[in-house]
Design a protein around this motif. Structure first.
Motif, PDB file in Angstrom:
ATOM      1  N   ILE A 231       5.205   5.394  -8.693  1.00  0.00           N
ATOM      2  CA  ILE A 231       4.669   6.244  -7.902  1.00  0.00           C
ATOM      3  C   ILE A 231       5.509   6.758  -6.734  1.00  0.00           C
ATOM      4  N   THR A 232       6.014   7.747  -6.204  1.00  0.00           N
ATOM      5  CA  THR A 232       6.453   8.025  -5.293  1.00  0.00           C
ATOM      6  C   THR A 232       5.866   8.530  -3.939  1.00  0.00           C
TER       7      THR A 232
ATOM      8  N   SER B 131      -1.378  -0.257  -0.111  1.00  0.00           N
ATOM      9  CA  SER B 131      -0.269   0.558  -1.625  1.00  0.00           C
ATOM     10  C   SER B 131       0.907  -0.749  -1.847  1.00  0.00           C
ATOM     11  N   SER B 132       1.487  -1.162  -0.603  1.00  0.00           N
ATOM     12  CA  SER B 132       2.530  -2.023  -0.960  1.00  0.00           C
ATOM     13  C   SER B 132       2.046  -3.288  -1.663  1.00  0.00           C
ATOM     14  N   ILE B 133       0.990  -3.692  -1.306  1.00  0.00           N
ATOM     15  CA  ILE B 133       0.274  -5.161  -2.138  1.00  0.00           C
ATOM     16  C   ILE B 133       0.086  -4.782  -3.514  1.00  0.00           C
ATOM     17  N   VAL B 134      -0.668  -3.615  -3.400  1.00  0.00           N
ATOM     18  CA  VAL B 134      -0.899  -3.413  -5.243  1.00  0.00           C
ATOM     19  C   VAL B 134       0.272  -2.759  -5.947  1.00  0.00           C
TER      20      VAL B 134
ATOM     21  N   PRO C  61       3.684  -0.124  -6.410  1.00  0.00           N
ATOM     22  CA  PRO C  61       4.512   1.304  -6.758  1.00  0.00           C
ATOM     23  C   PRO C  61       4.741   1.403  -8.315  1.00  0.00           C
ATOM     24  N   SER C  62       4.605   0.162  -9.155  1.00  0.00           N
ATOM     25  CA  SER C  62       5.186   0.318 -10.438  1.00  0.00           C
ATOM     26  C   SER C  62       4.692  -0.402 -11.443  1.00  0.00           C
TER      27      SER C  62
ATOM     28  N   VAL D 125       3.787  10.730 -10.358  1.00  0.00           N
ATOM     29  CA  VAL D 125       4.120   9.716 -11.242  1.00  0.00           C
ATOM     30  C   VAL D 125       5.242   9.720 -12.004  1.00  0.00           C
ATOM     31  N   HIS D 126       6.308   8.939 -11.969  1.00  0.00           N
ATOM     32  CA  HIS D 126       7.441   9.245 -12.852  1.00  0.00           C
ATOM     33  C   HIS D 126       7.263   8.293 -14.281  1.00  0.00           C
ATOM     34  N   ILE D 127       7.448   8.843 -15.314  1.00  0.00           N
ATOM     35  CA  ILE D 127       7.265   8.015 -16.638  1.00  0.00           C
ATOM     36  C   ILE D 127       8.783   8.114 -17.184  1.00  0.00           C
ATOM     37  N   THR D 128       9.281   6.814 -17.318  1.00  0.00           N
ATOM     38  CA  THR D 128      10.576   6.670 -18.224  1.00  0.00           C
ATOM     39  C   THR D 128      10.227   5.874 -19.397  1.00  0.00           C
TER      40      THR D 128
END
Length: 132
Positions: free
Chosen positions: A40-41, A88-91, A93-94, A125-128
């Motif tokens: 997530i960006t 958000s940093s603790i949970v 981004p990826s 949300v980027h999905i690769t």
């Protein structure tokens, strides 16, 4: 293969279940085995897995908010929402989730959750997908 999910959140704090949307992307690509990478960006939203339903997501949001101490935040832009950057940093981004037999490898009650901490907003949300 990369795809971006665009999510419109509707509340200040909210959990959005992304599981079905991600499964749809995997089905579309016909990938059978591999890894699904999610990112997530944003700095006031996060990704995690957990149970959705029966109020569990509201409990999760309350726990996240309470784990951030009430300090004098120095966040110049808006100190009132500085805690959302910390949470958000603790949970995080990826996520990286295995794919087997064309579907996400998740536990019985596990869902992929977007955790909105400062909405409502448009989130990406980027999905690769990485086949094995």
């Amino acid at each position: 293969m990369t795809e971006v999910l665009h999510i419109s959140t509707t509340n200040r704090k909210q959990v959005v279940d992304l599981t079905d949307r991600i499964k749809k992307v995997i089905r579309k690509t016909k990938m059978q085995e591999g890894l699904c990478s999610l990112f997530i960006t944003h700095t006031t939203a996060a990704l995690t897995t957990g149970e959705v339903g029966e109020g569990t997501e509201d409990d999760f949001l309350q726990v996240i908010e309470q784990m951030i101490p009430r300090i004098h935040f120095r966040h110049a832009h808006d100190p009132s929402h500085a805690w959302t950057h910390m949470a958000s940093s603790i949970v995080g981004p990826s996520l990286a989730i295995p794919v087997s037999d064309g579907t996400l490898v998740l536990g019985t009650w596990q869902s992929v959750m977007l955790v909105e901490l400062d909405g409502p907003r448009e989130r990406s949300v980027h999905i690769t997908l990485i086949p094995s």
